[in-house]
Write an enzyme that holds these catalytic residues in place. Structure first.
Site, mmCIF file in Angstrom:
data_model
loop_
_atom_site.group_PDB
_atom_site.id
_atom_site.type_symbol
_atom_site.label_atom_id
_atom_site.label_comp_id
_atom_site.label_asym_id
_atom_site.label_seq_id
_atom_site.Cartn_x
_atom_site.Cartn_y
_atom_site.Cartn_z
ATOM 1 N N ASN A 79 0.834 -1.201 0.000
ATOM 2 C CA ASN A 79 0.000 0.000 0.000
ATOM 3 C C ASN A 79 0.870 1.253 0.000
ATOM 4 O O ASN A 79 0.387 2.348 0.210
ATOM 5 C CB ASN A 79 -0.951 0.009 1.209
ATOM 6 C CG ASN A 79 -2.160 -0.884 0.961
ATOM 7 O OD1 ASN A 79 -2.718 -0.890 -0.133
ATOM 8 N ND2 ASN A 79 -2.558 -1.639 1.967
ATOM 9 N N LYS A 94 6.114 3.497 -3.774
ATOM 10 C CA LYS A 94 6.589 2.305 -4.486
ATOM 11 C C LYS A 94 5.677 1.984 -5.670
ATOM 12 O O LYS A 94 6.139 1.602 -6.738
ATOM 13 C CB LYS A 94 6.650 1.108 -3.539
ATOM 14 C CG LYS A 94 7.765 1.192 -2.519
ATOM 15 C CD LYS A 94 7.787 -0.035 -1.624
ATOM 16 C CE LYS A 94 8.919 0.040 -0.605
ATOM 17 N NZ LYS A 94 8.954 -1.143 0.262
ATOM 18 N N ASP A 120 10.835 -6.279 -1.003
ATOM 19 C CA ASP A 120 11.352 -5.734 0.242
ATOM 20 C C ASP A 120 12.683 -5.082 -0.111
ATOM 21 O O ASP A 120 13.442 -5.617 -0.925
ATOM 22 C CB ASP A 120 11.527 -6.823 1.302
ATOM 23 C CG ASP A 120 11.513 -6.243 2.724
ATOM 24 O OD1 ASP A 120 11.055 -5.091 2.896
ATOM 25 O OD2 ASP A 120 11.966 -6.926 3.643
ATOM 26 N N GLY A 125 11.766 7.940 1.934
ATOM 27 C CA GLY A 125 12.652 7.123 2.760
ATOM 28 C C GLY A 125 14.018 7.756 2.944
ATOM 29 O O GLY A 125 14.134 8.938 3.262
#
Length: 192
Positions: free
Chosen positions: A9, A13, A69, A150
């Site tokens: 979600n 990304k 990931d 990030g």
């Protein structure tokens, strides 16, 4: 046109990956698939966490899906934050706190070598495939730039004077870890 669920979600990304995939595939987010869960990432490796997310969604939907990931791995910190990148400063996933913690731990350290690593897990017709992308660089002394998300404001890719947060999405996708992993994913999907 193929539709494939991306087990996330994270809007950043999703935007990044949809821009890489182009028009051959429609990426469906968990929200668009009507799934409202936070999938745990309890494992010690990016590969295991990516698989955990993908298999959870495949079991729920019986559809092809993929997950990823990503970790920032800093040499002087023995690979930290690594698999804990999103929660480095605590469970709240506060990236400013995460950045502050990295910069604090690196204070006075001259070796600032680091790499971003992405592992994508694709579950396609009940088979499991992994695709990896790595972008080497180093950690800047201070934050620069407003783009990305990030750790982007403190990560300088090799041979660049700018951080990820100072690059356009197109440039970041061209050289970045996620872009590399997605290129391998798309190459596989186009062959099948």
């Amino acid at each position: 046109m193929h539709t494939i669920i991306f087990a996330t979600n994270n809007e950043h990304k999703i935007k990044e990956i949809q821009s890489l995939v182009g028009s051959d595939f429609t990426i469906i987010t968990l929200e668009q698939a009507g799934i409202d869960i936070d999938i745990p990432e309890p494992h010690d490796t990016l590969q295991e966490n990516a698989y955990e997310k993908a298999i959870t969604i495949e079991n729920m939907t019986q559809q092809n899906c993929f997950s990823e990931d990503t970790g920032l791995e800093i040499e002087a910190l023995n690979g930290e934050p690594g698999v804990k990148s999103a929660r480095y400063a605590g469970e709240t996933r506060n990236f400013q706190a995460n950045i502050d913690k990295v910069l604090e731990k690196l204070e006075g350290i001259t070796n600032r070598k680091a790499q971003f690593r992405t592992v994508i897990c694709l579950l396609w017709n009940k088979e499991v495939f992994y695709f990896e992308g790595i972008c080497k660089g180093h950690i800047a002394e201070t934050m620069h730039g407003k783009e990305g998300f990030g750790y982007d404001p403190i990560f300088q890719p090799a041979n660049y004077k700018a951080t990820f947060a100072e690059l356009s999405m197109a440039e970041k996708n061209r050289i970045g870890h996620r872009g590399q992993a997605v290129a391998k994913l798309i190459s596989y999907l186009n062959r099948h």
